[in-house]
Design an enzyme around this catalytic site. Structure first.
Site, short mmCIF file in Angstrom:
data_model
loop_
_atom_site.label_atom_id
_atom_site.label_comp_id
_atom_site.label_asym_id
_atom_site.label_seq_id
_atom_site.Cartn_x
_atom_site.Cartn_y
_atom_site.Cartn_z
N ASP A 126 -4.47 0.46 1.92
CA ASP A 126 -3.49 1.48 1.97
C ASP A 126 -3.05 2.49 2.93
O ASP A 126 -2.03 3.67 1.98
CB ASP A 126 -4.35 3.11 0.78
CG ASP A 126 -5.74 2.56 -0.50
OD1 ASP A 126 -5.06 2.61 -1.15
OD2 ASP A 126 -6.41 3.65 -0.17
N CYS A 182 3.09 -1.31 -1.53
CA CYS A 182 2.15 -2.35 -3.61
C CYS A 182 3.43 -1.61 -4.63
O CYS A 182 2.92 -2.17 -5.82
CB CYS A 182 1.07 -1.63 -3.17
SG CYS A 182 0.66 -0.30 -3.70
#
Length: 294
Positions: free
Chosen positions: A82, A235
């Site tokens: 993350d 991402c």
């Protein structure tokens, strides 16, 4: 006695992950006690918008990082996947936890058992691009929410894609129908690892974190993060990279509409500059993807 305040998201996965870090810290040095500071992030508060439309990486970490920067906590615990590829100003990754299984998995049906045109649910553009390489017939729908929510949304006759590590943390691996081979689905950078951040100037806390740093996992995550940093993408683009324990480095990149992709495999020796390998792989992926195909 030294108290270390651990900032983390409040989801079951994040809480369990943080508690595992807390146990390592208390075992690493006598007199260390831990407290937990639970934080809701943008990604937690908005569980409907696709992640790539929310800015991708960073949506699950910024508020947790802020708790440390504002001295409401001493360390921030995140899933390494993350974290954006550049360190937040004022923070440093003080430790990387020993990596769990990095692979993706299908929950529902195995890849070979999915009928033509079956539906896959995933919130990851990387996973869509990779599965389309091997099964261009599949249909895809978005998937958000905590693990229990996602497990309740398996399409009829289809599957959802999840990180094996997330299911391992919660003892829920019995739901897995198939663990995808690394050559089918190159994981997201840092997948399966936990990253623990501290303030750059907090030398006492950083010294304690150094005691729980897992060197082999750190080398792998640093290699993968160098790959991502060179691309300058999170991402929101279909990218993945993974360095295995035996030194095999895999990298993946696709274009925005998934119509073309590149996947490379190489190796890293103990004496190689691992960050340079990651950077070089990113340049090769970007170059090859930009070339017109005959």
């Amino acid at each position: 006695m030294t108290t270390i305040r651990i900032a983390t998201r409040s989801s079951a996965q994040a809480r369990t992950q943080a508690e595992a870090v807390g146990a390592l810290l208390t075992a690493a040095r006598d007199g260390v006690v831990v407290e937990y500071v639970f934080v809701d992030t943008q990604g937690d508060l908005n569980a409907t918008t696709p992640l790539h439309l929310m800015g991708g990486q960073g949506v699950f970490v910024k508020e947790v990082q802020r708790a440390v920067l504002e001295n409401r906590a001493d360390v921030a615990v995140h899933s390494a996947k993350d974290l954006p590829s550049q360190n937040a100003e004022g923070l440093v990754i003080g430790a990387i936890g020993e990596r769990r299984t990095p692979n993706d998995a299908l929950v529902g049906k195995r890849l070979e058992d999915l009928a033509v045109g079956a539906t896959i649910a995933t919130g990851s553009v990387r996973r869509r691009a990779q599965l389309m390489r091997v099964r261009p017939d599949l249909q895809f729908v978005d998937l958000r929410g905590n693990i229990q929510t996602r497990l309740s949304k398996i399409p009829d006759g289809g599957a959802i894609v999840m990180a094996v590590a997330a299911l391992e943390i919660l003892g829920m691996t019995s739901h897995i129908a198939e663990v995808l081979d690394l050559d089918v689905a190159v994981p997201m950078v840092g997948q399966g690892s936990v990253a623990i951040e501290a303030r750059t100037d907090d030398t006492e806390t950083r010294a304690i974190l150094a005691l729980i740093d897992h060197a082999k996992s750190r080398r792998a995550v640093e290699t993968e993060r160098a790959f991502l940093a060179e691309l300058g993408a999170g991402c929101s683009l279909p990218v993945g990279a993974h360095l295995s324990n035996d030194g095999v480095f895999r990298a993946f990149m696709a274009n925005d509409d998934f119509s073309d992709s590149v996947q490379i495999v190489g190796s890293i020796g103990d004496s190689d500059d691992n960050r340079v390998v990651g950077i070089t792989a990113a340049i090769e992926c970007r170059t090859r993807l930009a070339k017109p195909h005959s």
